[in-house]
Design a protein around this motif. Structure first.
Motif, PDB file in Angstrom:
ATOM      1  N   LEU A   1      -5.083   8.593 -11.451  1.00 21.70           N
ATOM      2  CA  LEU A   1      -5.369   9.146 -10.139  1.00 21.70           C
ATOM      3  C   LEU A   1      -5.789  10.604 -10.337  1.00 21.70           C
ATOM      4  O   LEU A   1      -4.967  11.462 -10.672  1.00 21.70           O
ATOM      5  N   ALA A   2      -7.085  10.852 -10.178  1.00 21.08           N
ATOM      6  CA  ALA A   2      -7.591  12.215 -10.237  1.00 21.08           C
ATOM      7  C   ALA A   2      -7.410  12.852  -8.865  1.00 21.08           C
ATOM      8  O   ALA A   2      -7.814  12.279  -7.849  1.00 21.08           O
ATOM      9  N   VAL A   3      -6.811  14.029  -8.836  1.00 22.68           N
ATOM     10  CA  VAL A   3      -6.529  14.717  -7.578  1.00 22.68           C
ATOM     11  C   VAL A   3      -7.013  16.160  -7.689  1.00 22.68           C
ATOM     12  O   VAL A   3      -6.884  16.791  -8.746  1.00 22.68           O
ATOM     13  N   GLY A   4      -7.573  16.671  -6.623  1.00 21.94           N
ATOM     14  CA  GLY A   4      -8.003  18.061  -6.652  1.00 21.94           C
ATOM     15  C   GLY A   4      -8.662  18.478  -5.358  1.00 21.94           C
ATOM     16  O   GLY A   4      -8.703  17.718  -4.370  1.00 21.94           O
ATOM     17  N   TYR A   5      -9.198  19.685  -5.370  1.00 26.08           N
ATOM     18  CA  TYR A   5      -9.900  20.216  -4.208  1.00 26.08           C
ATOM     19  C   TYR A   5     -11.334  19.696  -4.221  1.00 26.08           C
ATOM     20  O   TYR A   5     -12.065  19.919  -5.187  1.00 26.08           O
ATOM     21  N   PRO A   6     -11.747  18.981  -3.180  1.00 29.11           N
ATOM     22  CA  PRO A   6     -13.077  18.355  -3.192  1.00 29.11           C
ATOM     23  C   PRO A   6     -14.214  19.368  -3.304  1.00 29.11           C
ATOM     24  O   PRO A   6     -14.186  20.410  -2.653  1.00 29.11           O
ATOM     25  N   ALA A   7     -15.184  19.038  -4.153  1.00 26.09           N
ATOM     26  CA  ALA A   7     -16.404  19.833  -4.272  1.00 26.09           C
ATOM     27  C   ALA A   7     -17.591  19.016  -3.770  1.00 26.09           C
ATOM     28  O   ALA A   7     -18.738  19.308  -4.094  1.00 26.09           O
ATOM     29  N   GLN A   8     -17.296  17.968  -2.991  1.00 26.56           N
ATOM     30  CA  GLN A   8     -18.327  17.137  -2.383  1.00 26.56           C
ATOM     31  C   GLN A   8     -17.720  16.446  -1.167  1.00 26.56           C
ATOM     32  O   GLN A   8     -16.498  16.372  -1.031  1.00 26.56           O
ATOM     33  N   GLN A   9     -18.561  15.958  -0.286  1.00 29.05           N
ATOM     34  CA  GLN A   9     -18.112  15.200   0.878  1.00 29.05           C
ATOM     35  C   GLN A   9     -18.995  13.958   1.008  1.00 29.05           C
ATOM     36  O   GLN A   9     -19.915  13.921   1.840  1.00 29.05           O
ATOM     37  N   PRO A  10     -18.748  12.944   0.211  1.00 31.56           N
ATOM     38  CA  PRO A  10     -19.593  11.740   0.254  1.00 31.56           C
ATOM     39  C   PRO A  10     -19.388  10.952   1.539  1.00 31.56           C
ATOM     40  O   PRO A  10     -18.362  11.085   2.212  1.00 31.56           O
ATOM     41  N   ASP A  11     -20.376  10.142   1.872  1.00 28.81           N
ATOM     42  CA  ASP A  11     -20.242   9.255   3.022  1.00 28.81           C
ATOM     43  C   ASP A  11     -19.134   8.238   2.765  1.00 28.81           C
ATOM     44  O   ASP A  11     -18.859   7.868   1.613  1.00 28.81           O
ATOM     45  N   LYS A  12     -18.531   7.793   3.834  1.00 25.18           N
ATOM     46  CA  LYS A  12     -17.494   6.769   3.723  1.00 25.18           C
ATOM     47  C   LYS A  12     -18.140   5.406   3.533  1.00 25.18           C
ATOM     48  O   LYS A  12     -19.054   5.032   4.281  1.00 25.18           O
ATOM     49  N   LYS A  13     -17.686   4.659   2.539  1.00 22.75           N
ATOM     50  CA  LYS A  13     -18.238   3.326   2.300  1.00 22.75           C
ATOM     51  C   LYS A  13     -17.715   2.346   3.348  1.00 22.75           C
ATOM     52  O   LYS A  13     -16.507   2.318   3.633  1.00 22.75           O
ATOM     53  N   PRO A  14     -18.600   1.538   3.907  1.00 21.91           N
ATOM     54  CA  PRO A  14     -18.147   0.566   4.916  1.00 21.91           C
ATOM     55  C   PRO A  14     -17.310  -0.548   4.288  1.00 21.91           C
ATOM     56  O   PRO A  14     -17.663  -1.082   3.237  1.00 21.91           O
ATOM     57  N   ARG A  15     -16.201  -0.877   4.908  1.00 26.01           N
ATOM     58  CA  ARG A  15     -15.334  -1.938   4.429  1.00 26.01           C
ATOM     59  C   ARG A  15     -15.724  -3.276   5.070  1.00 26.01           C
ATOM     60  O   ARG A  15     -16.490  -3.334   6.037  1.00 26.01           O
ATOM     61  N   LEU A  16     -15.157  -4.341   4.535  1.00 20.68           N
ATOM     62  CA  LEU A  16     -15.386  -5.675   5.096  1.00 20.68           C
ATOM     63  C   LEU A  16     -15.032  -5.711   6.576  1.00 20.68           C
ATOM     64  O   LEU A  16     -14.158  -4.960   7.033  1.00 20.68           O
ATOM     65  N   PRO A  17     -15.677  -6.593   7.349  1.00 18.50           N
ATOM     66  CA  PRO A  17     -15.355  -6.695   8.776  1.00 18.50           C
ATOM     67  C   PRO A  17     -13.880  -7.041   8.998  1.00 18.50           C
ATOM     68  O   PRO A  17     -13.286  -7.809   8.214  1.00 18.50           O
ATOM     69  N   PHE A  18     -13.326  -6.468  10.029  1.00 20.99           N
ATOM     70  CA  PHE A  18     -11.932  -6.737  10.395  1.00 20.99           C
ATOM     71  C   PHE A  18     -11.664  -8.243  10.448  1.00 20.99           C
ATOM     72  O   PHE A  18     -10.662  -8.736   9.921  1.00 20.99           O
ATOM     73  N   GLU A  19     -12.568  -8.996  11.097  1.00 18.79           N
ATOM     74  CA  GLU A  19     -12.380 -10.437  11.293  1.00 18.79           C
ATOM     75  C   GLU A  19     -12.408 -11.209   9.977  1.00 18.79           C
ATOM     76  O   GLU A  19     -11.890 -12.319   9.894  1.00 18.79           O
ATOM     77  N   HIS A  20     -13.011 -10.634   8.951  1.00 19.13           N
ATOM     78  CA  HIS A  20     -13.086 -11.317   7.661  1.00 19.13           C
ATOM     79  C   HIS A  20     -11.812 -11.096   6.838  1.00 19.13           C
ATOM     80  O   HIS A  20     -11.452 -11.923   6.014  1.00 19.13           O
ATOM     81  N   VAL A  21     -11.150 -10.000   7.104  1.00 14.39           N
ATOM     82  CA  VAL A  21      -9.954  -9.638   6.341  1.00 14.39           C
ATOM     83  C   VAL A  21      -8.671 -10.112   7.027  1.00 14.39           C
ATOM     84  O   VAL A  21      -7.727 -10.565   6.368  1.00 14.39           O
ATOM     85  N   TYR A  22      -8.654 -10.015   8.347  1.00 15.69           N
ATOM     86  CA  TYR A  22      -7.437 -10.336   9.099  1.00 15.69           C
ATOM     87  C   TYR A  22      -7.532 -11.748   9.671  1.00 15.69           C
ATOM     88  O   TYR A  22      -8.455 -12.066  10.422  1.00 15.69           O
ATOM     89  N   HIS A  23      -6.553 -12.587   9.306  1.00 16.39           N
ATOM     90  CA  HIS A  23      -6.517 -13.980   9.769  1.00 16.39           C
ATOM     91  C   HIS A  23      -5.294 -14.170  10.669  1.00 16.39           C
ATOM     92  O   HIS A  23      -4.190 -13.770  10.310  1.00 16.39           O
ATOM     93  N   GLU A  24      -5.484 -14.783  11.811  1.00 21.07           N
ATOM     94  CA  GLU A  24      -4.364 -15.050  12.728  1.00 21.07           C
ATOM     95  C   GLU A  24      -3.730 -16.403  12.407  1.00 21.07           C
ATOM     96  O   GLU A  24      -4.418 -17.428  12.388  1.00 21.07           O
ATOM     97  N   GLU A  25      -2.427 -16.385  12.148  1.00 23.88           N
ATOM     98  CA  GLU A  25      -1.598 -17.576  11.935  1.00 23.88           C
ATOM     99  C   GLU A  25      -1.914 -18.320  10.634  1.00 23.88           C
ATOM    100  O   GLU A  25      -1.031 -18.578   9.826  1.00 23.88           O
TER     101      GLU A  25
END
Length: 249
Positions: free
Chosen positions: A161-185
């Motif tokens: 785990l590399a930790v430090g003061y950011p020297a960049q601000q990259p775009d946030k990568k889009p995650r999988l759709p909520f409906e694809h990850v979360y299953h009801e019952e």
């Protein structure tokens, strides 16, 4: 919505840091937050190795695939699955503990404990305005990593785990759709719906890459995953973890 949720949702991996070390107080706070994570049956089957030494970082960066941010950061943590202390406990208490420590179940416990602790550490670090990047590349050559960090049997470095003061601000990568990850019952097994969700996500990911690279990349997520998974890596792992005294039973 609150500040904790906002911190979590702002997450992105940082791969360029300022040349500025973390303070001892910051390091202690991050580790204490890691230790506050849930742990199965109070086992606490992990350890954290902090690396400040520049030469050690350089060697770890080389072993991890020449990732510059392993060498250049505010502090580098290595999260380890650890049953060394529990083997010592067995000797102290004169109990036969090896059948348990060598079981697949306890191997899973150690992995889960370490992952939970690491994510607590990440949220703590990001709440301080720091950036992080998980480093799975340490597993490219674990025998050499173990030698460098002098870890005993029944200890496996899982990731950095590399930790430090950011020297960049990259775009946030889009995650999988909520409906694809979360299953009801029950788990959704409608293949048509399942593939439609993946195709929808491909469009989102492709647009993200096209925007980020100004048209140079149009990767889809399923294409990325298929290419990656069709080229097996780190196939030495089963033999290695068994040699360290894990997952034997």
């Amino acid at each position: 919505m609150n500040s904790v949720i906002e911190t979590i949702l702002r997450h992105r991996s940082i791969r360029k840091f300022e040349d500025r070390p973390l303070s001892d107080e910051q390091i202690r706070t991050i580790v204490e937050c890691a230790q506050a994570a849930s742990t199965s049956s109070f086992i606490q089957a992990y350890s954290i190795i902090g690396v400040k030494d520049k030469e050690t970082k350089r060697k770890l960066a080389e072993l991890a695939g020449n990732q510059s941010y392993v060498e250049h950061n505010g502090h580098f943590f290595v999260f380890c699955a650890d049953f060394h202390r529990h083997e010592v406990i067995g000797e102290m208490e004169q109990k036969e503990v090896l059948p348990s420590l060598e079981s697949t179940e306890k191997f899973m416990v150690a992995l889960i404990d370490a992952a939970l602790a690491a994510q607590n550490a990440v949220i703590a670090a990001e709440s301080m305005g720091l950036g992080i990047c998980y480093i799975g590349g340490l597993r490219n050559n674990l025998p050499e990593v173990c030698k460098l960090l002098k870890v005993p049997k029944r200890v496996i470095p899982l990731f950095g785990l590399a930790v430090g003061y950011p020297a960049q601000q990259p775009d946030k990568k889009p995650r999988l759709p909520f409906e694809h990850v979360y299953h009801e019952e029950t788990y959704e097994q409608d293949r048509t719906k399942f593939e439609a969700q993946l195709k929808q996500y491909n469009d989102i990911v492709s647009a993200y890459y096209e925007r980020r690279t100004k048209g140079k990349r149009r990767d889809t997520w399923t294409g990325q995953m298929a290419n990656m998974l069709s080229n097996p890596v780190r196939m030495y792992m089963k033999e290695f973890i068994e040699g360290k005294g894990f997952n034997l039973r």
